[in-house]
Scaffold this motif. Sequence first.
Motif, PDB file in Angstrom:
ATOM      1  N   ARG A 178      22.332  58.835  11.729  1.00 44.64           N
ATOM      2  CA  ARG A 178      22.835  59.706  12.788  1.00 44.64           C
ATOM      3  C   ARG A 178      24.282  59.372  13.119  1.00 44.64           C
ATOM      4  O   ARG A 178      24.717  58.223  13.042  1.00 44.64           O
ATOM      5  CB  ARG A 178      22.008  59.542  14.065  1.00 44.64           C
ATOM      6  N   LYS A 179      25.002  60.410  13.533  1.00 46.04           N
ATOM      7  CA  LYS A 179      26.347  60.212  14.060  1.00 46.04           C
ATOM      8  C   LYS A 179      26.243  59.994  15.566  1.00 46.04           C
ATOM      9  O   LYS A 179      25.605  60.780  16.266  1.00 46.04           O
ATOM     10  CB  LYS A 179      27.231  61.419  13.764  1.00 46.04           C
ATOM     11  N   LEU A 180      26.871  58.936  16.044  1.00 47.51           N
ATOM     12  CA  LEU A 180      26.866  58.632  17.474  1.00 47.51           C
ATOM     13  C   LEU A 180      28.290  58.390  17.955  1.00 47.51           C
ATOM     14  O   LEU A 180      29.125  57.864  17.220  1.00 47.51           O
ATOM     15  CB  LEU A 180      26.035  57.379  17.776  1.00 47.51           C
ATOM     16  N   THR A 181      28.541  58.778  19.189  1.00 44.84           N
ATOM     17  CA  THR A 181      29.769  58.385  19.860  1.00 44.84           C
ATOM     18  C   THR A 181      29.421  57.257  20.825  1.00 44.84           C
ATOM     19  O   THR A 181      28.582  57.434  21.709  1.00 44.84           O
ATOM     20  CB  THR A 181      30.390  59.562  20.637  1.00 44.84           C
ATOM     21  N   VAL A 182      30.037  56.106  20.612  1.00 42.75           N
ATOM     22  CA  VAL A 182      29.801  54.946  21.474  1.00 42.75           C
ATOM     23  C   VAL A 182      30.964  54.837  22.455  1.00 42.75           C
ATOM     24  O   VAL A 182      32.108  54.664  22.054  1.00 42.75           O
ATOM     25  CB  VAL A 182      29.679  53.646  20.649  1.00 42.75           C
ATOM     26  N   THR A 183      30.651  54.962  23.746  1.00 41.85           N
ATOM     27  CA  THR A 183      31.665  54.896  24.799  1.00 41.85           C
ATOM     28  C   THR A 183      31.579  53.546  25.492  1.00 41.85           C
ATOM     29  O   THR A 183      30.495  53.115  25.887  1.00 41.85           O
ATOM     30  CB  THR A 183      31.459  56.025  25.819  1.00 41.85           C
ATOM     31  N   PHE A 184      32.734  52.895  25.654  1.00 40.94           N
ATOM     32  CA  PHE A 184      32.790  51.541  26.207  1.00 40.94           C
ATOM     33  C   PHE A 184      33.118  51.604  27.700  1.00 40.94           C
ATOM     34  O   PHE A 184      34.178  52.091  28.091  1.00 40.94           O
ATOM     35  CB  PHE A 184      33.847  50.709  25.477  1.00 40.94           C
ATOM     36  N   HIS A 185      32.187  51.071  28.513  1.00 41.19           N
ATOM     37  CA  HIS A 185      32.345  51.140  29.963  1.00 41.19           C
ATOM     38  C   HIS A 185      32.821  49.831  30.591  1.00 41.19           C
ATOM     39  O   HIS A 185      33.598  49.858  31.544  1.00 41.19           O
ATOM     40  CB  HIS A 185      31.022  51.532  30.613  1.00 41.19           C
ATOM     41  N   ALA A 186      32.348  48.693  30.093  1.00 43.12           N
ATOM     42  CA  ALA A 186      32.694  47.416  30.729  1.00 43.12           C
ATOM     43  C   ALA A 186      32.584  46.284  29.713  1.00 43.12           C
ATOM     44  O   ALA A 186      31.688  46.273  28.863  1.00 43.12           O
ATOM     45  CB  ALA A 186      31.774  47.137  31.919  1.00 43.12           C
ATOM     46  N   PHE A 187      33.503  45.337  29.823  1.00 45.52           N
ATOM     47  CA  PHE A 187      33.466  44.121  29.002  1.00 45.52           C
ATOM     48  C   PHE A 187      32.634  43.085  29.746  1.00 45.52           C
ATOM     49  O   PHE A 187      32.914  42.767  30.901  1.00 45.52           O
ATOM     50  CB  PHE A 187      34.886  43.612  28.773  1.00 45.52           C
ATOM     51  N   ILE A 188      31.605  42.558  29.086  1.00 45.82           N
ATOM     52  CA  ILE A 188      30.698  41.606  29.729  1.00 45.82           C
ATOM     53  C   ILE A 188      31.120  40.159  29.483  1.00 45.82           C
ATOM     54  O   ILE A 188      31.268  39.371  30.413  1.00 45.82           O
ATOM     55  CB  ILE A 188      29.252  41.825  29.249  1.00 45.82           C
ATOM     56  N   ARG A 189      31.345  39.819  28.231  1.00 42.24           N
ATOM     57  CA  ARG A 189      31.756  38.451  27.892  1.00 42.24           C
ATOM     58  C   ARG A 189      32.239  38.419  26.442  1.00 42.24           C
ATOM     59  O   ARG A 189      31.913  39.310  25.641  1.00 42.24           O
ATOM     60  CB  ARG A 189      30.593  37.465  28.061  1.00 42.24           C
ATOM     61  N   PRO A 190      33.005  37.376  26.066  1.00 44.92           N
ATOM     62  CA  PRO A 190      33.426  37.240  24.669  1.00 44.92           C
ATOM     63  C   PRO A 190      32.261  36.797  23.783  1.00 44.92           C
ATOM     64  O   PRO A 190      31.260  36.260  24.271  1.00 44.92           O
ATOM     65  CB  PRO A 190      34.508  36.163  24.730  1.00 44.92           C
ATOM     66  N   GLU A 191      32.401  37.022  22.490  1.00 44.32           N
ATOM     67  CA  GLU A 191      31.383  36.570  21.540  1.00 44.32           C
ATOM     68  C   GLU A 191      31.337  35.040  21.525  1.00 44.32           C
ATOM     69  O   GLU A 191      32.367  34.375  21.607  1.00 44.32           O
ATOM     70  CB  GLU A 191      31.690  37.091  20.134  1.00 44.32           C
ATOM     71  N   MET A 192      30.131  34.507  21.420  1.00 51.45           N
ATOM     72  CA  MET A 192      29.925  33.065  21.472  1.00 51.45           C
ATOM     73  C   MET A 192      28.984  32.625  20.363  1.00 51.45           C
ATOM     74  O   MET A 192      28.160  33.414  19.891  1.00 51.45           O
ATOM     75  CB  MET A 192      29.329  32.659  22.835  1.00 51.45           C
ATOM     76  N   LYS A 193      29.106  31.366  19.959  1.00 54.52           N
ATOM     77  CA  LYS A 193      28.152  30.769  19.028  1.00 54.52           C
ATOM     78  C   LYS A 193      27.235  29.850  19.814  1.00 54.52           C
ATOM     79  O   LYS A 193      27.693  28.962  20.530  1.00 54.52           O
ATOM     80  CB  LYS A 193      28.867  29.984  17.932  1.00 54.52           C
ATOM     81  N   PHE A 194      25.913  30.074  19.700  1.00 52.66           N
ATOM     82  CA  PHE A 194      24.936  29.314  20.468  1.00 52.66           C
ATOM     83  C   PHE A 194      24.272  28.243  19.597  1.00 52.66           C
ATOM     84  O   PHE A 194      24.127  28.414  18.383  1.00 52.66           O
ATOM     85  CB  PHE A 194      23.878  30.250  21.045  1.00 52.66           C
ATOM     86  N   GLU A 195      23.873  27.171  20.247  1.00 52.94           N
ATOM     87  CA  GLU A 195      23.270  26.052  19.518  1.00 52.94           C
ATOM     88  C   GLU A 195      21.849  26.349  19.077  1.00 52.94           C
ATOM     89  O   GLU A 195      21.338  25.694  18.164  1.00 52.94           O
ATOM     90  CB  GLU A 195      23.291  24.793  20.391  1.00 52.94           C
ATOM     91  N   SER A 196      21.191  27.289  19.730  1.00 49.16           N
ATOM     92  CA  SER A 196      19.821  27.625  19.355  1.00 49.16           C
ATOM     93  C   SER A 196      19.573  29.106  19.602  1.00 49.16           C
ATOM     94  O   SER A 196      20.284  29.753  20.381  1.00 49.16           O
ATOM     95  CB  SER A 196      18.815  26.797  20.167  1.00 49.16           C
ATOM     96  N   VAL A 197      18.545  29.630  18.936  1.00 49.96           N
ATOM     97  CA  VAL A 197      18.167  31.022  19.122  1.00 49.96           C
ATOM     98  C   VAL A 197      17.688  31.261  20.541  1.00 49.96           C
ATOM     99  O   VAL A 197      17.972  32.305  21.146  1.00 49.96           O
ATOM    100  CB  VAL A 197      17.084  31.426  18.104  1.00 49.96           C
ATOM    101  N   ASP A 198      16.985  30.279  21.117  1.00 50.91           N
ATOM    102  CA  ASP A 198      16.500  30.418  22.493  1.00 50.91           C
ATOM    103  C   ASP A 198      17.664  30.585  23.467  1.00 50.91           C
ATOM    104  O   ASP A 198      17.595  31.405  24.393  1.00 50.91           O
ATOM    105  CB  ASP A 198      15.657  29.204  22.886  1.00 50.91           C
ATOM    106  N   MET A 199      18.722  29.806  23.274  1.00 49.35           N
ATOM    107  CA  MET A 199      19.889  29.929  24.144  1.00 49.35           C
ATOM    108  C   MET A 199      20.541  31.294  23.971  1.00 49.35           C
ATOM    109  O   MET A 199      21.005  31.907  24.938  1.00 49.35           O
ATOM    110  CB  MET A 199      20.898  28.813  23.838  1.00 49.35           C
ATOM    111  N   PHE A 200      20.544  31.788  22.745  1.00 52.59           N
ATOM    112  CA  PHE A 200      21.116  33.098  22.463  1.00 52.59           C
ATOM    113  C   PHE A 200      20.365  34.189  23.211  1.00 52.59           C
ATOM    114  O   PHE A 200      20.971  35.021  23.898  1.00 52.59           O
ATOM    115  CB  PHE A 200      21.071  33.351  20.949  1.00 52.59           C
ATOM    116  N   TRP A 201      19.038  34.198  23.113  1.00 48.69           N
ATOM    117  CA  TRP A 201      18.253  35.244  23.757  1.00 48.69           C
ATOM    118  C   TRP A 201      18.278  35.118  25.275  1.00 48.69           C
ATOM    119  O   TRP A 201      18.247  36.119  25.988  1.00 48.69           O
ATOM    120  CB  TRP A 201      16.808  35.224  23.251  1.00 48.69           C
ATOM    121  N   SER A 202      18.364  33.877  25.786  1.00 40.29           N
ATOM    122  CA  SER A 202      18.493  33.693  27.226  1.00 40.29           C
ATOM    123  C   SER A 202      19.790  34.325  27.733  1.00 40.29           C
ATOM    124  O   SER A 202      19.803  34.984  28.784  1.00 40.29           O
ATOM    125  CB  SER A 202      18.459  32.200  27.568  1.00 40.29           C
TER     126      SER A 202
END
Length: 221
Positions: free
Chosen positions: A178-202
Amino acid sequence: FTFEFSQTDAASFIREQIVPRTGVSDFLVGYDHTFGKDRSGNETLIAELGKELGYTSEVVPPLMIDDKKISSTQIRRALQSGVLDNANFMLGYEYSLDGIVVEGDGRGRHLGYPTANVESMDINKMLPRYGVYLVSSVIEGQLVFGMANIGTRPTFTDDTHPRLEVNYFDVNPYLYDRKLTVTFHAFIRPEMKFESVDMFWSQLRDDRDMCEDIIAGRNAG
């Protein structure tokens, strides 16, 4: 466009290309626009040649907001820095891009956060700063909010090619191709590298809570 053509001086460009090929009657030229070899042409030259060649010209002044000059360079810098509110303000609308949903690796779906992998339809379209955003798209005629991540997913991969992945809230339609238009409303946080998957999902749960707070504020306003 050839090297030889790039050596055309500004006056010759107007006399030999613009006037005979277009029949121009009036020039609208940006206040800081330059053209021709060594960028020697400007609004002054255009006005002078107009007296000779029979066209009029008008200089378009800069757009000023709160005594600040708005430019595409400033907008790009704001997007690159994650200052989305400022970028949207200068644009006069919320930044967006058109893309096609392509198949991903399915990791989000297996972990309860299905994402649409959106591949931009314009290779020259600028991606904002890597990070998490509140976004929206119109899906099957309905405005649907979601949480997007732009980046290389350092917690899971060593990729260098950035991806745009969107987890749409409260809807899980089949979106491939599908073709989608993605509109950006707000910046939440920068991309980060997490030490564990649990920390990522939290962190994702916290991100979604923040997105929902913003949506509630928009609806209340």
